[in-house]
Scaffold this motif. Sequence first.
Motif, PDB file in Angstrom:
ATOM      1  N   THR A  54       0.828  -1.203   0.000  1.00  0.00           N
ATOM      2  CA  THR A  54       0.000   0.000   0.000  1.00  0.00           C
ATOM      3  C   THR A  54       0.861   1.250   0.000  1.00  0.00           C
ATOM      4  O   THR A  54       1.698   1.426   0.882  1.00  0.00           O
ATOM      5  CB  THR A  54      -0.916   0.011   1.232  1.00  0.00           C
ATOM      6  OG1 THR A  54      -1.457  -1.291   1.388  1.00  0.00           O
ATOM      7  CG2 THR A  54      -2.011   1.035   1.092  1.00  0.00           C
ATOM      8  N   LYS A  55       0.656   2.082  -0.999  1.00  0.00           N
ATOM      9  CA  LYS A  55       1.311   3.384  -1.050  1.00  0.00           C
ATOM     10  C   LYS A  55       0.278   4.401  -1.529  1.00  0.00           C
ATOM     11  O   LYS A  55      -0.738   4.022  -2.114  1.00  0.00           O
ATOM     12  CB  LYS A  55       2.488   3.365  -2.039  1.00  0.00           C
ATOM     13  CG  LYS A  55       3.636   2.467  -1.631  1.00  0.00           C
ATOM     14  CD  LYS A  55       4.738   2.532  -2.666  1.00  0.00           C
ATOM     15  CE  LYS A  55       5.739   1.409  -2.441  1.00  0.00           C
ATOM     16  NZ  LYS A  55       6.756   1.386  -3.504  1.00  0.00           N
ATOM     17  N   TYR A  56       0.569   5.649  -1.284  1.00  0.00           N
ATOM     18  CA  TYR A  56      -0.383   6.681  -1.693  1.00  0.00           C
ATOM     19  C   TYR A  56       0.297   7.793  -2.475  1.00  0.00           C
ATOM     20  O   TYR A  56       1.483   8.063  -2.290  1.00  0.00           O
ATOM     21  CB  TYR A  56      -1.074   7.294  -0.466  1.00  0.00           C
ATOM     22  CG  TYR A  56      -1.910   6.316   0.302  1.00  0.00           C
ATOM     23  CD1 TYR A  56      -3.174   5.953  -0.154  1.00  0.00           C
ATOM     24  CD2 TYR A  56      -1.437   5.734   1.470  1.00  0.00           C
ATOM     25  CE1 TYR A  56      -3.946   5.040   0.543  1.00  0.00           C
ATOM     26  CE2 TYR A  56      -2.202   4.824   2.172  1.00  0.00           C
ATOM     27  CZ  TYR A  56      -3.457   4.476   1.703  1.00  0.00           C
ATOM     28  OH  TYR A  56      -4.214   3.573   2.385  1.00  0.00           O
ATOM     29  N   LYS A  97       1.790   4.810   5.670  1.00  0.00           N
ATOM     30  CA  LYS A  97       2.304   4.147   4.474  1.00  0.00           C
ATOM     31  C   LYS A  97       3.173   5.103   3.662  1.00  0.00           C
ATOM     32  O   LYS A  97       3.015   6.324   3.749  1.00  0.00           O
ATOM     33  CB  LYS A  97       1.128   3.681   3.586  1.00  0.00           C
ATOM     34  CG  LYS A  97       0.143   2.790   4.304  1.00  0.00           C
ATOM     35  CD  LYS A  97       0.761   1.452   4.659  1.00  0.00           C
ATOM     36  CE  LYS A  97      -0.274   0.551   5.341  1.00  0.00           C
ATOM     37  NZ  LYS A  97       0.357  -0.431   6.224  1.00  0.00           N
ATOM     38  N   ALA A 116       1.612   3.132  -6.443  1.00  0.00           N
ATOM     39  CA  ALA A 116       0.468   3.475  -5.594  1.00  0.00           C
ATOM     40  C   ALA A 116      -0.818   3.273  -6.373  1.00  0.00           C
ATOM     41  O   ALA A 116      -0.850   3.472  -7.586  1.00  0.00           O
ATOM     42  CB  ALA A 116       0.567   4.926  -5.140  1.00  0.00           C
ATOM     43  N   THR A 117      -1.867   2.871  -5.675  1.00  0.00           N
ATOM     44  CA  THR A 117      -3.133   2.669  -6.372  1.00  0.00           C
ATOM     45  C   THR A 117      -4.205   3.649  -5.920  1.00  0.00           C
ATOM     46  O   THR A 117      -5.308   3.642  -6.435  1.00  0.00           O
ATOM     47  CB  THR A 117      -3.654   1.235  -6.161  1.00  0.00           C
ATOM     48  OG1 THR A 117      -3.747   1.017  -4.755  1.00  0.00           O
ATOM     49  CG2 THR A 117      -2.738   0.217  -6.782  1.00  0.00           C
ATOM     50  N   GLU A 118      -3.886   4.435  -4.911  1.00  0.00           N
ATOM     51  CA  GLU A 118      -4.856   5.416  -4.433  1.00  0.00           C
ATOM     52  C   GLU A 118      -4.216   6.803  -4.477  1.00  0.00           C
ATOM     53  O   GLU A 118      -3.058   6.976  -4.091  1.00  0.00           O
ATOM     54  CB  GLU A 118      -5.258   5.137  -2.974  1.00  0.00           C
ATOM     55  CG  GLU A 118      -5.920   3.792  -2.750  1.00  0.00           C
ATOM     56  CD  GLU A 118      -7.355   3.740  -3.242  1.00  0.00           C
ATOM     57  OE1 GLU A 118      -8.064   4.745  -3.099  1.00  0.00           O
ATOM     58  OE2 GLU A 118      -7.750   2.698  -3.810  1.00  0.00           O
TER      59      GLU A 118
END
Lengths: 553, 239, 178
Positions: A194-196, A322, A235-237
């Motif tokens: 998880t990354k942002y 994260k 990142a996916t968000e």
Amino acid sequence: MMIERFEEITTEEQTAVAEHDHTVKVCVAAGCLSSQSDQVLDALKNGVGEHRGCHVKGVGCMGLCSQGPLVAVESKTGAKSGSVMYQNVKAEDAPDIIQSLGKKPVARLELKTNVPFFQRQTKIVLENCGEIDPERIEEYIAVEGYQGLLTAVTELSPIEVIDEIVRSGLRGRGGGGYPTGLKWTTVAKMDGPTKYVICNADEGDPGAFMDRSVLESDPHRVLEGMAIAGYAVGATEGYIYVRGEYPLAVERLKIAIRQANRLGVLGSKVCGTTFDFNVHIRLGAGAFVCGEETALIASIEGKRGTPRPRPPYPAEYGLWGKPTLINNVETFANVPAIVRKGGAWYAGIGTEKSKGTKVFALAGSIQNTGLIEVPMGMSLREIIFEIGGGVPNGNCKAVQTGGPSGGCIPADYFDTPVDYESLKALGSIMGSGGMIIMDDSSSMVDVARYFMEFCMTESCGKCVPCRVGTVHMHTLLNKIYKGEARRHDLETLEKLCDLVMNTSLCGLGQTAPNPVLSTLRYFRHEYMDLLVDGAEDGRGATAVDAQLLEAQS
Amino acid sequence: MKRQTQARIITLKIDGVDVAAREHETILELAQENNIFIPTLCHLDGLSEYGGCRICVVEVKGSNRLFPACMTPATEGMEVITNSERLRLYRFSILDMLFSERNHVCSVCVSNGHCDLQYLSAKLGMTRVEVPYLNPKVDVDASHEHFIMDHNRCILCQRCVRVCGEIEGAFTKGVMGRGVNTRIIHDLNGAWGDSDTCTSCGKCVNVCPTGALVEKGKSAGEMVKRRDWLPYLRLMQED
Amino acid sequence: MSEKAKLATVWLDGCSGCHMSFLDIDERILAVAELADLVYSPLVDLKVFPEMVDVTLVEGAVSSEEDYHKIQKVRAHTKVLVSLGDCAVTANVPGMRNPFKVQDILNRAYLENADLNQHIPVEVIPPLRKTSVPVHQVVEVDVFVPGCPPSADTIFYVLTELLAGRKPVMLGKTRFGI
């Protein structure tokens, strides 16, 4: 396939444009809207009802906000083909403009475009501003929009994308000037999953409206930049933190996100690949300190927006603990062009250490108030006197750059090239791009006082030096400005500047004394002139045992 | 900072003294282990670090910046200076800021003689406040059955807010406002006595460094604060 | 002409506790008397501050117009000015009125809380200034001796050091409040 869909849209758009002999563009960004450009747009739309071959649309900022509402007319036929720009247009002017289509332009409204303000700019971030309708993704795609993202996710590996950013030499446009490529590399190297990605759109400097204009005029560009970043760092968000005072920007971003999700360039399976990227909007509640990255992250998490000491940096420990990439609006807006045209192309613009272009918001005592984009390294003189058109009344005294964290640069130094290092050497900073021009009627003590008041009221209250020190500094500046201060007050002021600068927790506090320090550096005489005549200082005027005084410190 | 069982051991210097540390240990923890005095206010063993009072700032050789000892992890080869003249002056100035911010009248305060702020000012040899007092008009909340919140004495260290949330889990105490107008509040800024969430545990009173939180009916001689239980509670929580 | 140093004490807005503490040095006052003459003090029947005094101890905050003018005169005629006690150093209890308006305080003291003869005195009583401030906010102060009051030992130490021409080291001797 997404590429065919893009081509299809582009063709449709071009066909639509080809059907019309005239395109009338009305600026519907905040500046012109506040002088009722929406009424102009309605009047023109209603007016052309029977005029075949004419298309009226709302577009983003054209730059010269002081002359708004602005209207641009592009004609392919008639006596006057080419483009004409109109200034200060009112709804009543609509019939005249429609009448003139294909004929002589309306002389009383015409705005000359062969002037430095338009000719000397280099537009990358603002290339679509004032050209496309910010509420239609099709128009963005027709001007090669989302091509960068498509290339990135289908042809390049994340590392290759980062390499391209590194090659471009892009540096953070929020003020600090941290190398963007390096930041991306750091986040990319952090362990997932998880990354942002966060886009900092909490533009709070007084007199700055660069990010606002970009979001209102070309929101897809920022989304595309974020998605490319998400792909590059894993990142996916993504979160866009927009200040609540920008309702129009928020509205257009919402529209843009919806359109992009529907088209499949955002959301799950971006452009048909396995890469997912969802963008969310978070609204700020009017705190300047939330532009500081750790405070911004706290705010997104639903906590009180206060900064925390770094390290750890957000790249390591960011949103919800994260790894988080956080860049400013303008930084992201540069990314699509870099991926599309290559880092080497971008690195060819600007100076050795500061590459590319920078958007500035010209405000204060200047002829052409508005938004400009120039290559790095252009001198302040060119920006202020050529593009800005100079000062309307009196002489130009100084320019304030970098907002409350920046400083005042006196006219003697106007030949300095605008880049990160040169401005820093002068005791100011590049900042996010606000430029406030002051003429000789401005008191520099008053300027310092204004910015100190800003920092005082915007201090979050977490750390002691910033919370209390700014109040004392403001009180002293007030005292000096009112002509009630003595020399020792000035000494106390300088001591407080040193304290707040060195012991405050975050960037807001550490840079809060800059407006005072820079005005003291270049305009010390203005402070001295306001002090109560120093000859008979009530304190220490008498014979105090010199030895004792010396021993005491 | 969470300790790892197999932490790497590093060496560094504090005020010229060689010290060994586990990785992730803060400069403050190390200094305390080695009997090197670093003044603190918002820090309290057993609570999360806050980093707001800035009184514990130290110098690190090779950097022009100052680092809060409570939140700066020790690193290999670091050379920390905790007692330079520059730091001494900054600490005086920070105390100046605190004493001038609210209305600290030690002579009539119930915490006279048991106050961290007063203790520090004496320990550092402070004899006066250089800046003018701000003299704000702030309230006293005496609505609670057992305790009093006197905002005149509050230094906004947020020990009470942290202990209320982190240890007691009540989250009664919170923060409102900005800058010098920042205030400790109860629930949604209601009277403390009306709070439904407050368990009247008194932890906030005991962690408060000054006379901002005190017990009703106690004299200055009796108003002694006990904090020795805090690290144990934290330890039990971690297990 | 005396070879002894000249010592003065001044009482501004304070409770006279610092003067009491000074007297608490008891028999050691004889040692002080060997070193200095007390030339001006609430304890001395002299109405005019002398031309030049070597050491002046000031008790109390600067609260009234009288205090304000007096301290400037004292400063002008003193070599070493000592802020004695918390009121002089921090404004202390007199300063507790500062968050309020002067008129509100007078109303409270002389009207609302008075049983008899409710009126605000305007004659003889010097008018209050807007705020009570420490002495060093008005004039330069050379030595600070906080404490409410500073102990007799501290005062004796400060006096003997000053009269011996040394600067007293206050670290560990006293603190705000006591």
